[in-house]
Design a protein around this motif. Structure first.
Motif, mmCIF file in Angstrom:
data_model
loop_
_atom_site.group_PDB
_atom_site.id
_atom_site.type_symbol
_atom_site.label_atom_id
_atom_site.label_comp_id
_atom_site.label_asym_id
_atom_site.label_seq_id
_atom_site.Cartn_x
_atom_site.Cartn_y
_atom_site.Cartn_z
ATOM 1 N N GLU A 68 2.359 5.397 7.172
ATOM 2 C CA GLU A 68 3.841 6.041 7.137
ATOM 3 C C GLU A 68 4.449 5.091 6.573
ATOM 4 O O GLU A 68 5.242 4.891 5.915
ATOM 5 C CB GLU A 68 4.016 7.123 8.029
ATOM 6 C CG GLU A 68 3.790 8.006 8.113
ATOM 7 C CD GLU A 68 4.896 9.003 9.344
ATOM 8 O OE1 GLU A 68 4.088 10.174 9.208
ATOM 9 O OE2 GLU A 68 4.818 8.734 10.086
ATOM 10 N N SER A 69 4.799 3.628 7.299
ATOM 11 C CA SER A 69 5.444 3.038 7.123
ATOM 12 C C SER A 69 5.695 2.040 5.607
ATOM 13 O O SER A 69 6.077 2.011 4.929
ATOM 14 C CB SER A 69 5.266 1.682 8.262
ATOM 15 O OG SER A 69 4.272 0.443 8.061
ATOM 16 N N GLY A 70 3.836 1.746 5.535
ATOM 17 C CA GLY A 70 3.090 1.856 4.530
ATOM 18 C C GLY A 70 3.755 2.717 2.975
ATOM 19 O O GLY A 70 4.217 1.944 1.695
ATOM 20 N N VAL A 71 4.232 3.594 3.154
ATOM 21 C CA VAL A 71 3.860 4.657 2.249
ATOM 22 C C VAL A 71 6.068 4.439 1.803
ATOM 23 O O VAL A 71 6.588 4.392 1.085
ATOM 24 C CB VAL A 71 4.142 6.046 2.546
ATOM 25 C CG1 VAL A 71 4.370 6.958 1.889
ATOM 26 C CG2 VAL A 71 2.915 6.251 2.740
ATOM 27 N N VAL A 72 7.017 4.374 2.809
ATOM 28 C CA VAL A 72 8.086 3.713 2.914
ATOM 29 C C VAL A 72 8.432 2.327 2.139
ATOM 30 O O VAL A 72 9.035 2.430 1.107
ATOM 31 C CB VAL A 72 8.863 3.886 4.216
ATOM 32 C CG1 VAL A 72 10.158 3.496 4.264
ATOM 33 C CG2 VAL A 72 8.633 4.955 4.585
ATOM 34 N N ALA A 73 7.702 1.335 2.505
ATOM 35 C CA ALA A 73 7.484 -0.084 2.338
ATOM 36 C C ALA A 73 7.063 0.356 0.815
ATOM 37 O O ALA A 73 8.121 -0.867 0.131
ATOM 38 C CB ALA A 73 6.891 -0.260 2.743
ATOM 39 N N GLY A 74 6.319 1.049 0.539
ATOM 40 C CA GLY A 74 6.082 0.746 -0.842
ATOM 41 C C GLY A 74 6.486 0.871 -2.144
ATOM 42 O O GLY A 74 6.505 1.506 -2.606
ATOM 43 N N VAL A 75 7.735 2.193 -1.458
ATOM 44 C CA VAL A 75 8.697 3.094 -2.250
ATOM 45 C C VAL A 75 9.007 2.024 -2.773
ATOM 46 O O VAL A 75 10.212 1.684 -3.694
ATOM 47 C CB VAL A 75 9.142 4.241 -1.805
ATOM 48 C CG1 VAL A 75 10.374 5.020 -2.465
ATOM 49 C CG2 VAL A 75 8.124 5.613 -1.299
ATOM 50 N N ALA A 76 10.131 1.338 -1.348
ATOM 51 C CA ALA A 76 11.098 0.693 -1.781
ATOM 52 C C ALA A 76 11.386 -0.882 -2.303
ATOM 53 O O ALA A 76 11.463 -1.214 -3.281
ATOM 54 C CB ALA A 76 11.510 0.099 -0.282
#
Length: 106
Positions: free
Chosen positions: A63-71
């Motif tokens: 999930e943190s990878g998804v959020v970081a990828g969006v940002a």
């Protein structure tokens, strides 16, 4: 140390200053500065994950990878202040932005 974006008059900051006001920009700069624990001017995925945890948003590694990828819009592996501002701006807060990027809801 200077807060991120201090003294710069860039388009992204100007856009959000006009949209959300000076207080929003200053609060976002303070949040970014507090999250940037090593003071290198960018947020790593780990720094973002720890900061979100402190806001009560507990993310798995995936999930943190998804959020970081969006940002991380330029895919540099780090989130600079402009990217952070674009990430947080639409939702108005870091935790809401994280939930939006994961769940599609605010």
């Amino acid at each position: 140390a200077l807060l991120p974006g201090s003294g710069r008059n860039n388009k992204i900051e100007k856009k959000w200053r006009e949209s959300r006001g000076d207080d929003f920009i200053e609060e976002t700069k303070q949040s970014f500065y507090l999250m940037d624990t090593n003071r290198d001017g960018v947020l790593s995925r780990k720094e973002l994950r720890i900061a979100l945890y402190s806001y009560g948003v507990k993310l798995s590694e995936e999930e943190s990878g998804v959020v970081a990828g969006v940002a991380d819009t330029d895919s540099s592996g780090e989130i600079d202040f402009d990217e952070f501002l674009e990430f947080v701006g639409p939702e108005g807060s870091t935790d809401k932005a994280a939930k939006q990027s994961l769940l599609g809801v605010s």
